[in-house]
Enzyme design. Sequence first.
Site, PDB file in Angstrom:
ATOM      1  N   LYS A  13     -36.168   2.609   1.893  1.00 21.00           N
ATOM      2  CA  LYS A  13     -36.538   2.728   0.457  1.00 21.00           C
ATOM      3  C   LYS A  13     -35.752   1.887  -0.455  1.00 21.00           C
ATOM      4  CE  LYS A  13     -36.112   7.189  -0.368  1.00 21.00           C
ATOM      5  NZ  LYS A  13     -35.745   7.642   0.867  1.00 21.00           N
ATOM      6  N   ARG A  88     -38.235  14.262  -5.546  1.00 20.43           N
ATOM      7  CA  ARG A  88     -37.865  14.650  -4.199  1.00 20.43           C
ATOM      8  C   ARG A  88     -38.284  16.118  -3.972  1.00 20.43           C
ATOM      9  NH1 ARG A  88     -33.339  11.128  -3.013  1.00 20.43           N
ATOM     10  NH2 ARG A  88     -32.623  11.357  -1.067  1.00 20.43           N
ATOM     11  N   ARG A 127     -25.926   2.613  10.030  1.00 19.48           N
ATOM     12  CA  ARG A 127     -26.025   1.910   8.789  1.00 19.48           C
ATOM     13  C   ARG A 127     -24.579   1.842   8.017  1.00 19.48           C
ATOM     14  NH1 ARG A 127     -30.095   4.424   4.101  1.00 19.48           N
ATOM     15  NH2 ARG A 127     -28.886   6.167   3.652  1.00 19.48           N
ATOM     16  N   ARG A 154     -21.404   5.976   4.718  1.00 20.16           N
ATOM     17  CA  ARG A 154     -21.566   7.288   3.827  1.00 20.16           C
ATOM     18  C   ARG A 154     -21.119   8.528   4.358  1.00 20.16           C
ATOM     19  NH1 ARG A 154     -27.499   6.421   0.795  1.00 20.16           N
ATOM     20  NH2 ARG A 154     -27.366   8.680   1.115  1.00 20.16           N
ATOM     21  N   ARG A 165     -30.385  16.447   6.063  1.00 18.43           N
ATOM     22  CA  ARG A 165     -31.126  15.829   5.118  1.00 18.43           C
ATOM     23  C   ARG A 165     -32.737  15.752   5.642  1.00 18.43           C
ATOM     24  NH1 ARG A 165     -28.011  10.541   4.760  1.00 18.43           N
ATOM     25  NH2 ARG A 165     -29.681   9.809   3.131  1.00 18.43           N
TER      26      ARG A 165
HETATM   27  P1  AMP Z   1     -30.080   8.983  -1.508  1.00 20.20           P
HETATM   28  O1  AMP Z   1     -29.292   7.841  -1.704  1.00 20.20           O
HETATM   29  O2  AMP Z   1     -31.471   8.714  -2.191  1.00 20.20           O
HETATM   30  O3  AMP Z   1     -30.289   9.384   0.043  1.00 20.20           O
HETATM   31  O4  AMP Z   1     -29.706  10.280  -2.224  1.00 20.20           O
HETATM   32  C1  AMP Z   1     -28.139  10.764  -1.779  1.00 20.20           C
HETATM   33  C2  AMP Z   1     -28.293  12.226  -2.182  1.00 20.20           C
HETATM   34  O5  AMP Z   1     -28.217  12.398  -3.694  1.00 20.20           O
HETATM   35  C3  AMP Z   1     -29.273  12.916  -1.737  1.00 20.20           C
HETATM   36  O6  AMP Z   1     -29.058  13.683  -0.420  1.00 20.20           O
HETATM   37  C4  AMP Z   1     -29.300  14.410  -2.760  1.00 20.20           C
HETATM   38  O7  AMP Z   1     -27.878  15.142  -2.493  1.00 20.20           O
HETATM   39  C5  AMP Z   1     -28.996  13.374  -3.993  1.00 20.20           C
HETATM   40  N1  AMP Z   1     -30.116  13.082  -4.590  1.00 20.20           N
HETATM   41  C6  AMP Z   1     -30.777  11.889  -4.683  1.00 20.20           C
HETATM   42  N2  AMP Z   1     -31.780  11.936  -5.377  1.00 20.20           N
HETATM   43  C7  AMP Z   1     -32.136  13.337  -5.743  1.00 20.20           C
HETATM   44  C8  AMP Z   1     -32.949  14.103  -6.363  1.00 20.20           C
HETATM   45  N3  AMP Z   1     -34.469  13.369  -6.776  1.00 20.20           N
HETATM   46  N4  AMP Z   1     -33.009  15.277  -6.602  1.00 20.20           N
HETATM   47  C9  AMP Z   1     -32.077  15.917  -6.061  1.00 20.20           C
HETATM   48  N5  AMP Z   1     -30.918  15.271  -5.175  1.00 20.20           N
HETATM   49  C10 AMP Z   1     -30.912  14.025  -5.215  1.00 20.20           C
END
Ligand code: AMP
Length: 211
Positions: A13, A88, A127, A154, A165
């Site tokens: 994404k 989400r 990654r 990360r 996740r």
């Molecule tokens: P990402 O970089 O999109 O994989 O997001 C990393 C982490 O940020 C996720 O595993 C959640 O802990 C938090 N996060 C990101 N977007 C959201 C969202 N829309 N709602 C809740 N937590 C989020």
Amino acid sequence: MRLILVGPPGAGKGTQAVHLAQHYSIPHISTGDIFRANLKEGTPLGLQAKGYMDKGELVPDSVTNAMVKDRLTHADTANGFLLDGFPRNVAQAEVLRAVLAEKKTPIDAALELSIENAEIIKRLSSRRTCRGCGKVFPGQLDKCDSCGGELYQRDDDKEEVIARRLEVYAEQTAPIIAFYRTEGLLITIPAVGEVSEITGSAIRALSQKLS
Ligand code: AMP
């Protein structure tokens, strides 16, 4: 163009969002990037999010929704935006729909990047992310080819967190696919192959849908 990207962690994404945002000249709004930037700067929002992010859980809706609502008031969203990582869950999708309905600027499409679980695990565990600009790399390079920043893994790309996740995605996020299908907004494309090919098929699918 007001666009949402949907797909499991590791579907690409973030990578596709950069290319699509550039193509449509709209801002790329990644809730994960906003949380990570706040974490890096040690803001109260970052500290609030950290515990959830470390465990692969969702940050509470009250925090996330307020952050996105605020971001959508910025002037750069006037001609559209690309949301990456939000909504989400269905509750977030409903809040977004209500916020945009009030402004009479509904979403044009929700683009789903579809990918098998086995491929996700392979991608996520190998990654690396740039500390400087956040760009994501598939292999184990040393430095970012865009800004020269250091690459790191990360914490939530470590194996034990990846599993959680993926569970969170299946339980909480995947239902938004049915939500957007019902709304008549869903477009699904396969997220395997060359980055540029996937971007191309996203753009073709979007122009077909919006024509
Ligand atoms: P990402 O970089 O999109 O994989 O997001 C990393 C982490 O940020 C996720 O595993 C959640 O802990 C938090 N996060 C990101 N977007 C959201 C969202 N829309 N709602 C809740 N937590 C989020």
